[in-house]
Design an enzyme around this catalytic site. Structure first.
Site, mmCIF file in Angstrom:
data_model
loop_
_atom_site.group_PDB
_atom_site.id
_atom_site.type_symbol
_atom_site.label_atom_id
_atom_site.label_comp_id
_atom_site.label_asym_id
_atom_site.label_seq_id
_atom_site.Cartn_x
_atom_site.Cartn_y
_atom_site.Cartn_z
ATOM 1 N N CYS A 1 -8.341 -2.258 -4.139
ATOM 2 C CA CYS A 1 -7.659 -3.041 -5.166
ATOM 3 C C CYS A 1 -8.328 -4.409 -5.320
ATOM 4 O O CYS A 1 -8.833 -4.976 -4.353
ATOM 5 C CB CYS A 1 -6.194 -3.235 -4.778
ATOM 6 S SG CYS A 1 -5.224 -1.726 -4.848
ATOM 7 N N CYS B 1 -7.493 -7.328 -3.043
ATOM 8 C CA CYS B 1 -7.691 -7.037 -1.621
ATOM 9 C C CYS B 1 -9.138 -6.689 -1.304
ATOM 10 O O CYS B 1 -9.430 -6.147 -0.231
ATOM 11 C CB CYS B 1 -6.776 -5.907 -1.186
ATOM 12 S SG CYS B 1 -5.034 -6.309 -1.354
ATOM 13 N N CYS C 1 0.835 -1.204 0.000
ATOM 14 C CA CYS C 1 0.000 0.000 0.000
ATOM 15 C C CYS C 1 0.868 1.252 0.000
ATOM 16 O O CYS C 1 0.506 2.261 -0.604
ATOM 17 C CB CYS C 1 -0.925 0.012 1.216
ATOM 18 S SG CYS C 1 -2.317 -1.108 1.101
ATOM 19 N N CYS D 1 -6.861 -0.888 12.169
ATOM 20 C CA CYS D 1 -5.553 -0.252 12.289
ATOM 21 C C CYS D 1 -5.157 0.378 10.970
ATOM 22 O O CYS D 1 -4.590 1.453 10.924
ATOM 23 C CB CYS D 1 -4.526 -1.303 12.681
ATOM 24 S SG CYS D 1 -2.836 -0.877 12.362
HETATM 25 S S1 SF4 Z 1 -2.975 -4.513 -3.849
HETATM 26 FE FE1 SF4 Z 1 -3.736 -4.568 -1.733
HETATM 27 S S2 SF4 Z 1 -1.911 -4.314 -0.510
HETATM 28 FE FE2 SF4 Z 1 -1.394 -3.597 -2.590
HETATM 29 S S3 SF4 Z 1 -1.878 -1.400 -2.669
HETATM 30 FE FE3 SF4 Z 1 -3.695 -2.437 -3.284
HETATM 31 S S4 SF4 Z 1 -4.895 -2.644 -1.371
HETATM 32 FE FE4 SF4 Z 1 -2.783 -2.239 -0.786
#
Ligand code: SF4
Length: 421
Positions: A375, A378, A293, A403
């Protein structure tokens, strides 16, 4: 060398020695010295150890303490073993010992104890942690004591979930300083938000709006477009977004005639992360998730905010426990500029109603069970009844996700990836 040891949230001297067996050791005959924490089967095999207050036991991660006819409170210490940091079964045993077996004395974690897990482990009942020699006690204490001011789920330390606690789990100070939830109608909220956006454009320019291209951000986009406000819109093109999300840039262009500036991660950062950890290493640990991230979101965000006087987000208080004190206007110390959250007191229903009443285009994923979109790897769709953010980083604990929203590191607020999604 003294092994780092934490007892009751502070560094302490460890007066106990953990006895580990080799394959050739015999549980019935192995010598045991005073102040030893012995494997449970050694204690069971050696009746001479029973009744001694200088002998304690450690349990493997397959032990079922509630099914053993043992008075657990006879032990000054019970240690639970973590043979691998990815194995969380001892979390459950700790909870059972505290809540079903009524164990009242020192409950310690031994083995592969991860520093960034200490807070969660304390919540399920641990009050002592034996760390490896290469782990820093300062980092461990910080992880244990300084991450969250309040937890959403009930656990050993507080059986009541957040919403059932007095003051909603906030301390008195937090409760009295939390922004009050106004009783404004949606029409009043709309008028107020439009006025605030106009004010930002007039008095806090250059201003930019960080859009994740989700529901809330489309409300603000709609207002900026209709009032033709000089507030630039940008999004963080992480390279991991759903095709539907990426396409919203085109939708905004065609529907409103507005260009959404896309900030992408630095290619060398991404390549190094992938070559070192693997493209999907964010599933492996909270640290690797944050690192991803940081590369794909936080650093591009910092570039997007450089030179601006203020920025606008679509965050709402209702979205997450960590946003309950969200202010409509705050100073973003990490990026050294004003930050506005014009939808702070909007409910999810307000957002949906505004979108429907104004025929605002929106990401089609919202109709497929994605109330919150980040994303692609995720984010997952949620099931009926689940929290609206249950689909975000779902493999992490709820507290970890919380968090992730507005984490404080070393006592300072830091810009975090989730502030723009
Ligand atoms: S893929 Fe997942 S861990 Fe990577 S930036 Fe996107 S949300 Fe964050």
């Amino acid at each position: 060398m003294t092994t780092p040891f934490i007892l009751n949230n502070q560094a302490a001297t460890d007066n106990w020695t953990v006895l580990r067996l080799s394959e050739t050791d015999d549980v019935a005959t192995i010598a045991v010295t005073a102040h030893s924490i012995v494997p449970l089967d050694v204690w069971q095999a050696q009746p001479a150890l029973h009744g001694r207050d200088d002998i304690s036991v450690w349990l493997t991660n397959t032990t079922e303490p509630e099914h053993l006819n043992i008075d657990w409170n006879q032990f000054p210490v019970i240690a639970l073993d973590y043979p691998k940091f990815t194995d969380g079964r001892s979390h459950s045993i700790a909870y059972i010992l505290r809540n079903r077996c009524g164990f009242k004395h020192q409950l310690r974690a031994i083995g592969e104890v991860l520093v960034d897990q200490l807070y969660y482990m304390s919540r399920v009942g641990f009050n002592a942690f034996s760390l490896r020699n290469d782990q820093k006690i300062e980092s461990a204490l910080h992880s244990l004591n300084n991450i969250f001011s309040v937890s959403y789920q009930g656990s050993s330390d507080n059986a009541q979930p957040f919403f059932l606690r007095d003051n909603m789990g906030l301390t008195q100070t937090q409760a009295t300083t939390a922004p009050s939830q106004t009783k404004r109608t949606l029409a009043e909220k709309v008028a107020h938000t439009q006025s605030l956006l106009a004010d930002i454009a007039a008095k806090h320019s250059p201003a930019v709006f960080a859009s994740s291209l989700a529901f809330e951000d489309m409300v603000i986009t709609d207002m900026i477009a209709k009032a033709q406000l000089p507030i630039g819109i940008f999004t963080l093109q992480t390279g991991m977004l759903h095709a539907e999300t990426v396409n919203m840039v085109n939708v905004i262009q065609s529907h409103y005639g507005l260009t959404v500036t896309q900030y992408t991660p630095d290619t060398p950062d991404v390549e190094q992360y992938i070559s070192t950890h693997g493209k999907h290493a964010f599933y492996e640990s909270v640290d690797l998730r944050k690192a991803c991230c940081h590369i794909r979101k936080v650093k591009p965000l910092q570039r997007a905010l450089a030179g601006q006087k203020s920025w606008v987000t679509g965050q709402r208080r209702e979205q997450a426990m960590t946003r309950t004190t969200l202010q409509e206007h705050e100073f973003d110390e990490a990026n050294d500029l004003d930050k506005f959250n014009p939808l702070a007191d909007w409910t999810f229903n307000d957002v949906k109603t505004y979108i429907a009443q104004n025929a605002v285009p929106y990401n089609p994923l919202h109709d497929k069970g994605y109330p919150s979109i980040g994303c692609e790897p995720c984010t997952r769709a949620i099931k009926p009844g689940e929290d609206i953010r249950a689909g975000r980083w779902w493999w992490e604990s709820a507290d970890s996700k919380e968090c992730g929203l507005h984490i404080a590191e070393h006592g300072e607020h830091v810009t975090h990836e989730d502030e723009v999604d």
